[in-house]
Structure formats: C-alpha cells, structure tokens
Motif scaffolding. Structure first.
Motif, short mmCIF file in Angstrom:
data_model
loop_
_atom_site.label_atom_id
_atom_site.label_comp_id
_atom_site.label_asym_id
_atom_site.label_seq_id
_atom_site.Cartn_x
_atom_site.Cartn_y
_atom_site.Cartn_z
N SER A 86 -4.73 0.24 -2.38
CA SER A 86 -3.38 0.70 -2.73
C SER A 86 -2.48 -0.47 -3.10
N GLY B 281 0.81 -1.21 0.00
CA GLY B 281 0.00 0.00 0.00
C GLY B 281 0.85 1.26 0.00
N LYS B 282 1.91 1.27 0.82
CA LYS B 282 2.81 2.41 0.82
C LYS B 282 3.56 2.53 -0.50
N ARG C 208 -4.44 6.90 -8.77
CA ARG C 208 -4.03 7.17 -7.39
C ARG C 208 -5.06 8.05 -6.67
N GLN D 158 -0.32 9.70 3.22
CA GLN D 158 -1.34 9.82 4.24
C GLN D 158 -1.16 11.12 5.01
N ILE E 59 -8.23 6.20 -5.55
CA ILE E 59 -8.04 5.39 -4.34
C ILE E 59 -7.94 6.29 -3.11
N SER E 60 -7.23 7.38 -3.22
CA SER E 60 -7.02 8.27 -2.08
C SER E 60 -8.31 8.97 -1.65
N ARG F 169 -8.79 1.16 1.91
CA ARG F 169 -7.83 1.98 1.16
C ARG F 169 -6.48 1.30 1.04
N ILE G 200 0.57 6.70 -2.03
CA ILE G 200 -0.61 7.48 -1.70
C ILE G 200 -0.34 8.04 -0.32
N SER H 174 6.61 7.96 1.83
CA SER H 174 5.22 8.25 2.16
C SER H 174 5.06 8.68 3.62
N GLY I 205 2.34 11.63 -4.83
CA GLY I 205 2.27 10.60 -5.86
C GLY I 205 2.66 11.14 -7.23
N ALA J 117 2.41 2.26 -3.25
CA ALA J 117 1.59 3.01 -4.21
C ALA J 117 1.80 4.51 -4.09
#
Length: 699
Positions: free
Chosen positions: A374, A222-223, A358, A229, A361-362, A370, A227, A628, A643, A225
C-alpha cells in the motif's frame, strides 16, 4: 458474514467474558430508545443521561479490570527480576532459556490483554455509531466531548492509554539483555533504533501502535492508499495464500500506477502552448487536462467491477487504451485538430486502472506485505507526479521524421506511447493471474466462520463457545428482530455495497465531511497545477522548462512531507487536530494567492503555491488515514469500495477544477487567477465548517 455482536462473542477470551463491554444489552437498549422515540414517549435528555450512565459503567468495568491485569503482569515481572538478581548475587548459573521463556509468557499474556482492550474499543465505536444512526442525536459528539478531555477520562484509557508502557518496557529490556548479542550495547535505551528480534516484542509493538493509533511512515503511507481494512483484527489464517503471491506481478501493478501518474502530469507544462498551436485559447488547457479526469470517473467503476473476475485483462486493456490515447495526443499537432487532442486524452482517462491497482493489493497481497505494498502504491503515485513535469522539461527539441513532428508539445505523447508499449509486453510475459476474487471471497467467508480468531501478529487462539443454550442467548429477543433487520450488525448488511447509491448511504456525517475535505484539497491542488503554465506565462513570462521545473519541485515534496507527518506529527497530535489545522493553512495559502491591488510577484506566487500544495499533501495523508479507520467495513470489499469512493471524489474535484479554468478563460487571462481561486476559497471554508460540526465524531 457473521454479525458483529456474534463475532465479538466468538473472539472473547473465555475466562474474561464478564469484563467485556456488554454489546448485546447496549444494542437492545438502543432498540428500546428507538421504539420510545417512534411512539413519542422518549425524552431527549433522559435518553442521553441513561445511555451515558450505562456506557460509563461499562467503561469503568473494562478499565478497572485492565488495571488489575496490568498489576498481575507487573507482579510476575517483578518476581522474574528478583530471580535474576538472586542468581547473580549467589553466583549461581542462570538458565537463560528458561527465563527468556518466562518473559515471553508474560508477553503473550500482555498480547491477550491488548487484544481484550482493542475488541472493547471497537465495540464502543460501533455502539456509538449505531446510536447516532438510529436516533440521530449526535450522541458521539456529546459523549466524546464531555469524556475524552476530562482529567480522569476512562475513555482515554481505552483509546489513548499509557499504562502498558512500563510493562512493555520491562519485557523488551529484559529480553534484549538475554539475547545472544548481550554486551554489544549497554541497553535498549542507548540504541533505540536497534529493534529486538523477538517475535513477542514485535507483536506487542504492533498491537500497541494499532490500539493507540500510533503510526510510522510505512503505516501512514499504507493508509494513504485508502485500502480500507476490516473492522476486526484479521485471523492468522488469512484469505490470501502466500504461495500464490507473485512479486513480479505486484511490481507490474505498481508500475501501472507510476506510469499513469506520469501520463497525467507530463502534459501540464505544455498543455497551454499545445492548445495555442492548434488555434484554441491557452485556457483550453483546462479542458485538455480535465478530459482525462472526466473519462476516469467512468472507467474507475468499470475497471473496479472487472477486477472481480480478473486483474491481468483489465491491466492489458488499460495499457492498450493509454497507448492509443497518447498516439492520438501526439498526432493532433500534425492533424491540426483540437478534437483529436481531446479524444486522445479521453482515451487516456478511460485507461485509468487505479481501482484495479488497489483491488490487487487488497485481495492478492499477503497480510504481512500488504502495508508495504500500500505504501508502494502511494510512493509510485508521488514519484509519477514528480517525474511527469521533470520529463517534460527534457523534451526541448524539435525535428520531423516521416512527416511526424517531434517537439515539446508532441514528445510527451510519443514518449508515453512507447512506455505503455514496453509495459504491455512485460505485462503479457511476466504478470501471473492470481486466483479469482470470487474464490478469495468464499475463503474469507469460510475463515470468518471458523471457531478461532486472533490478532494478526500473536497467534492467540480462543475456542468459540458453542451450544444450543448459548446460541439462544446470542439471539435477540423477538421484539428487537424488526429493528435488527435494518441494523448494521445484521448479516445481510455486512455484504459489500452493490451500487454507488448504496455505498453513499453507508456514509456517516463525519465520513461525508472527510470526502468533502478530499474534494476540496484535490480541487485546490488541480487549480494550482493545471493553470500554472498560463498564470506564470502571463505574469512572469516563464518558459516551459521553468514551469516544468517548478512543478517537479512541488511533486518532490510529497514523500518528505509524508515522512514528517507519518513519523512525527501524527504521533504528537490527534489526526483530527492535524486535519483541522491543515485545512486552515490551505485556506491561508489560497488567500495569499489572490492578486489584490499590487503587482503580482514571483515570491508571492511561489510562497502561496508551496503553502497550499504542502498543506494539502499533509491534509490528504491525514484525511485518508482517518477515513480508512472510520469508514464502514462494508466498504472494504466489493466493486463500490471506499477506495473507489475516494477516487471518484478526487476525480470529480479535478473535473470541476479544470472546467472552472476553461470557463474562467472566457473573461480573459487577466482575471483567470482570482476567478478560479474564489470557488476554491469557498469550498475550503465549507470544509472547515463541516469539520467543526463533525469534529467530535472523528474519533
């Protein structure tokens, strides 16, 4: 958006307020140092000593309170254990539900303590970053280096503590014993993979993993990707309404990612032969492959801005552009035009909607899904990368149909055109446009102004302390207002970046080093992949099928490598340690790839390629995971987000690499290998040096 200092105040547990890091006084101290330096009255060593002592005192206060609370929790658990033992010895009936509720109550209090530690850890990172930005001393480097590795490190207690393990273990074991399925196994230690289905234990596990930067494959992917946080844990009242979420739309969004990656790599095995058939040099394959990346650099910004208003329309536009681009790519053979070939690839690059993928998803996926979405984004990219060359391996036919030639050069174009046509039809029928992002943004601002805050898992609510006197206390002194106008905590500076230049100004030296690493690994991978057909054809006389099979096998290593790193390596070592080690291994792989003196052999090429590719994959995952976490929260939102920056850095690397291949072809295929590897080696060495200089800031 509310400034960080105020948000920290809002999220504090009322009865523990005196034990939090005093972010306000630390920030005022930084402002004071800034004035002293500007007036020429500040001394470098005295400033470092004074601020270090302040931070040490703050950390000691937090750690001692944390240990005290752990002792109280341990005492309660001990009392519960005695109650259970007494009931068992006396043969009395134990009220299981009452005991379970007591353990869950301890678990809720443990979550409160974990949240307390997490907020202090975030505040510490913020004040270190602020000090470096305002004074330029590299204080984080000094402080982490001298404190983190000390045997009595209180800094490690905050970031890498182990004191909660016994408490978590006691709660988990006893709740497991009280479950309805008691007796189906001896204990949780005999079945470590059997997860306890208790929401409190699940929340504790997630909170501990987040605080200690422990991870698993899903979170690691996921990280990956990128996206980004928010810098504070999200409240349970999230900005995404689960009722508006549509699973089919998410799957179509991920399918766009998969097909685009297939489209990128399906032509790699045949790009050199296609160029030769049109009268160009084989090394023009670099321009053919790279023209898509050139166009992608511009389309990424355009589609990212478009996704502020819509998701369906940019995805439809992307599909149309890719459909047209692939048709032109296939027609170039019968038109005998290298220009049409390049134009077709430019159209394909203009259809890159990864920024939209991206953002969807975000902005549109509920928080509990989520991370999975990701990870799905990264998995779709990896599978597309492997499937592209594998499909090219199957197109070993040749025939004509209505004056159109279908062979191994043109079939990739025709196949992808058909795939995008089918995808476009499915998109028009099944994709549901979610609420406009502007509405979501307003919701985010509204939610963040609420009187409650919480971790995403535990539902902990604390009222915001409010009143005119406290509001006055939260405001900075008038002497500090001039500094706070340009401060990271000011409300104005929490708005998303409005341009690439503004986004670049938000990057710290360590983040810049990590973007350089990302550029380096993408450059090295693109050199390896894009020139593979030319190199293997020149030295080993490999056929198109052999090249395609080799590239497909390389692509298939992506998921296993990320499983290994996500589940094991990243939990055994610090991410910055894995980062530096991977860079060195990439450098070794590049060095082994050079042709020096002796005949170039297949084992040398294959081994060096595998070392370079696999270590670059490890490096990419760890680098983006770390990036990220340390990138500014302002880059988590808006058009010019983190991203997009990482995408642009990677795309620029591909453009430069493909351009290098084409230019190196002017010296002949015999010099292509060493000529293209030399810049790759220099960039790799530069990234290692940059990592060493910023190593202690990657914390």
């Amino acid at each position: 958006m509310v400034a960080f200092g105020k948000r920290l105040k809002q999220t504090q547990i009322e009865e523990w307020q005196g034990y939090y890091i005093n972010y306000k006084i630390l920030k005022k101290k930084v402002n004071q140092y800034t004035r002293q330096i500007e007036n020429g009255s500040g001394d470098h060593l005295l400033v470092l000593k004074d601020f270090s002592i302040m931070l040490d005192n703050q950390l000691e206060k937090i750690v001692l309170f944390m240990l005290e609370q752990q002792g109280l929790l341990a005492k309660r658990l001990s009392a519960l254990r005695e109650q259970q033992d007494t009931s068992f010895q006396q043969g009395s009936i134990l009220d299981v539900s009452e005991v379970r509720e007591a353990y869950q109550s301890v678990g809720q209090d443990l979550l409160r303590l974990l949240f307390f530690v997490e907020m202090n850890a975030i505040a510490l990172r913020k004040i270190l970053k602020k000090f470096d930005k305002r004074l330029g001393y590299g204080f984080t480097n000094y402080y982490v280096k001298t404190r983190a590795n000390h045997p009595y490190s209180q800094l490690q207690q905050i970031f890498k503590h182990v004191g909660f393990g016994a408490v978590v273990g006691a709660i988990s074991r006893n709740l497991a014993d009280l479950q309805d399925n008691q007796g189906s196994y001896v204990s949780i230690y005999d079945q470590p993979l059997l997860h306890l289905q208790d929401p409190v234990v699940t929340s504790i596990r997630v909170a501990v993993d987040r605080l200690t930067n422990s991870t698993n494959f899903l979170h690691f992917m996921g990280k990956h990707a990128m996206i980004v946080q928010e810098d504070l844990p999200s409240p349970p009242q999230d900005d995404v309404d689960e009722q508006t979420f549509d699973l089919m739309s998410l799957l179509l969004n991920l399918m766009n990612t998969f097909l685009y990656m297939v489209n990128t790599y399906i032509i790699v095995p045949t790009a050199d032969s296609y160029s030769l058939s049109l009268g160009a040099a084989a090394t023009v394959c670099g321009a053919v492959i790279g023209s898509m990346a050139v166009a992608q650099m511009f389309s990424s910004v355009y589609f990212s801005a478009w996704s502020n208003k819509s998701y369906k329309r940019p995805l439809m536009c992307s599909s149309v552009l890719l459909l047209v681009g692939n048709v032109l790519y296939a027609l170039a053979f019968d038109l005998n035009s290298i220009s049409v070939l390049l134009i077709g690839r430019v159209f394909c690059g203009l259809g890159s909607a990864r920024a939209v993928n991206r953002r969807y998803i975000s902005d549109c996926v509920p928080p509990k899904l989520r991370m999975k979405a990701s990870a799905g984004f990264v998995t779709a990219s990896a599978l597309g990368m492997a499937c592209g060359p594998a499909l090219a391996c199957l197109f070993q036919v040749k025939f004509k149909f209505f004056r159109l030639t279908f062979n191994d050069d043109t079939l990739p174009g025709w196949f992808m055109a058909l795939a995008w046509l089918v995808y476009l039809v499915c998109l028009c029928i099944s994709f549901k446009e979610p609420p406009k992002p502007e509405f979501n943004i307003l919701s985010q601002e509204s939610n963040r102004g609420q009187k409650t805050h919480n971790t995403a898992e535990n539902g902990l609510e604390q009222p915001l302390l409010e009143g005119s006197e406290e509001k006055k206390q939260d405001d900075d002194d008038e002497d500090d207002q001039d500094y706070d106008q340009n401060d990271d905590d000011s409300e104005e500076n929490h708005k998303p970046a409005t341009s690439i230049v503004a986004a670049y100004r938000l990057l710290t030296p360590s983040v810049k080093a990590q973007l350089l690493i990302y550029f380096m690994l993408k450059y090295a991978m693109e050199i390896l992949l894009a020139e593979s057909s030319v190199i293997t054809g020149y030295y080993f006389k490999w056929s198109t099928s052999s090249v395609a099979l080799f590239l497909a096998c390389l692509g298939l290593t992506v998921l296993p490598v990320n499983v290994l790193v996500g589940n094991y390596i990243s939990n055994m070592f610090e991410e910055r340690q894995v980062l530096l080690t991977s860079e060195i291994i990439v450098c070794i792989g590049i060095v082994l790839s050079f042709k020096v003196g002796f005949p170039y052999s297949v084992p040398q090429y294959v081994i060096s390629a595998v070392i370079t590719f696999v270590s670059a994959e490890v490096l990419e995952g760890v680098n983006l995971s770390l990036l990220s976490r340390v990138m500014s929260s302002r880059l988590a939102r808006g058009t010019y987000n983190g991203g997009l920056l990482s995408t642009e850095a990677g795309t620029l690397a591909r453009v430069v690499a493909d351009g290098t291949i084409t230019l190196a072809g002017l010296w002949g295929e015999s010099r292509l290998l060493n000529t293209t590897l030399f810049p790759s080696l220099l960039i790799c060495i530069s990234s290692i040096v940059a990592t060493c200089f910023t190593y202690n800031s990657m914390y």
